[in-house]
Design a protein around this motif. Structure first.
Motif, short mmCIF file in Angstrom:
data_model
loop_
_atom_site.label_atom_id
_atom_site.label_comp_id
_atom_site.label_asym_id
_atom_site.label_seq_id
_atom_site.Cartn_x
_atom_site.Cartn_y
_atom_site.Cartn_z
N UNK A 50 9.44 -43.13 -24.84
CA UNK A 50 9.70 -44.54 -23.38
C UNK A 50 9.74 -43.59 -22.27
N UNK A 51 9.06 -42.38 -22.53
CA UNK A 51 9.22 -41.50 -21.38
C UNK A 51 8.24 -42.30 -20.60
N UNK A 52 7.91 -41.73 -19.19
CA UNK A 52 6.90 -42.59 -18.16
C UNK A 52 5.93 -41.49 -17.97
N UNK A 53 4.50 -41.82 -18.52
CA UNK A 53 3.92 -40.64 -17.99
C UNK A 53 3.99 -40.06 -17.41
N UNK A 54 3.73 -40.14 -15.75
CA UNK A 54 4.04 -39.10 -14.43
C UNK A 54 4.80 -38.36 -14.91
N UNK A 55 6.22 -38.22 -15.79
CA UNK A 55 6.82 -37.34 -15.86
C UNK A 55 7.21 -36.86 -16.79
N UNK A 56 5.61 -36.34 -17.32
CA UNK A 56 5.82 -35.56 -18.83
C UNK A 56 4.42 -34.86 -18.36
N UNK A 57 4.39 -33.03 -18.89
CA UNK A 57 3.46 -32.95 -19.38
C UNK A 57 3.60 -32.12 -21.28
#
Ligand SMILES: [Fe+2]
Length: 317
Positions: A50-57
């Motif tokens: 459920x990790x937000x797209x904008x916060x992972x690389x």
């Protein structure tokens, strides 16, 4: 601390010697977070799902022997379950950086706050602010290249094993100009690394349940052993670190933009306050870079059929 708090402590072996060495030299301490359900494989899989797209690389390093940065690509987990993402990293050549975990999930924020309450209990007056933490899930044999960070930093090992090299924070390992450059550009830059530097490094084979802390700005690099690795990084600021950051910025401006060679790195006195005012003025005027920008397009997604494989995305721009 009362008995209940003692049982719940995150640092499990802190001694007076650790207090004396904190932030002065590379230090290895033991912790219990690798046994916390938040950092179990299931707990991490739930977080990734459920990790937000904008916060992972998600970064793919290319085939073995092609690990130079110019081959790196950035991708998307493409709706895979967290467990499938982790299995893919375990079988592939990638890493997943979950940034700002403490802002995304309150439970990790509570862990982060407890860590620094314990540090302050052990190191009186060590007041920290703007704390953040991130989780790095990385493939067997993945590397983090030689670099230096501006905030205070620690590295917490949860799963797998990795070799960590920590170098002195002075020339020839680190020059003031390099810190100024990082401060001005707000991005990590390629730092010159020589294999001979390793003779001056303190080397740790970090295992689950161990954490490292080091003196401010100490350059470091990391080599995963041949296994999946999960680590947490914690970052923080103190008044002194903030002042040093202002000096890095101001000296960087003097050197890079005005062609002057700064004479002082003092963090108090008239020269410091003049620099503090100068960098604040330039920041207000929008003359300094803001925020880290991703320089790579998202050009692959994970292959749901085969862990470790990636699928090229067709450019839509
Ligand atoms: Fe780092």
């Amino acid at each position: 601390m009362n008995a209940a708090t003692t049982a719940d402590r995150i640092f499990t072996d802190w001694t007076d010697a650790h207090t004396a060495a904190w932030a002065r030299e590379p230090l290895m301490l033991h912790h219990r977070l690798h046994r916390d359900p938040l950092f179990s494989r299931e707990g991490l899989a739930d977080l990734v799902s459920r990790y937000p797209r904008e916060h992972y690389a998600l970064v793919y390093m290319g085939a073995q022997g092609q690990s130079e940065k110019r081959f790196w690509r950035e991708g998307d987990i493409a709706g895979l379950s967290g467990e499938k993402v982790i299995a893919s990293i375990e079988a592939g050549r990638m890493w997943l950086n979950l940034r700002r975990v403490s802002e995304v999930d309150r439970r990790y924020r509570e862990v982060l706050d407890q860590i620094f309450e314990e540090v302050r209990a052990h190191v009186p007056g060590y007041d920290t602010f703007s704390r953040t933490c991130g989780i790095l899930i990385s493939s067997p044999k993945a590397q983090v290249y030689y670099h230096s960070d501006l905030p205070g930093q620690s590295l917490w090992q949860m799963h797998g094993r990795k070799r960590v090299y920590v170098y002195p924070a002075h020339p020839p390992y680190l020059h003031p100009e390099q810190l100024e450059h990082i401060a001005l550009n707000e991005v990590e830059v390629d730092m010159r690394y020589e294999p001979s530097f390793d003779r001056g490094a303190v080397v740790f084979d970090l295992e689950p349940g161990q954490m490292l802390h080091w003196q401010l700005n100490a350059p470091h690099r990391v080599e995963n052993h041949d296994c999946l690795n999960v680590s947490m990084t914690t970052e923080y600021w103190t008044d002194e670190i903030r002042r040093r950051q202002m000096v890095n910025l101001a000296n960087g401006i003097l050197r890079a933009r005005l062609g002057r060679s700064p004479a002082s790195r003092a963090t108090s006195g008239p020269a410091f306050w003049a620099k503090a005012a100068m960098q604040a003025g330039m920041r207000r005027a929008g003359l300094l870079a803001r925020g880290r920008k991703s320089v790579r397009p998202i050009d692959f997604r994970l292959d749901p059929a085969e862990p470790g494989r990636i699928v090229d995305l067709v450019a839509t721009a």
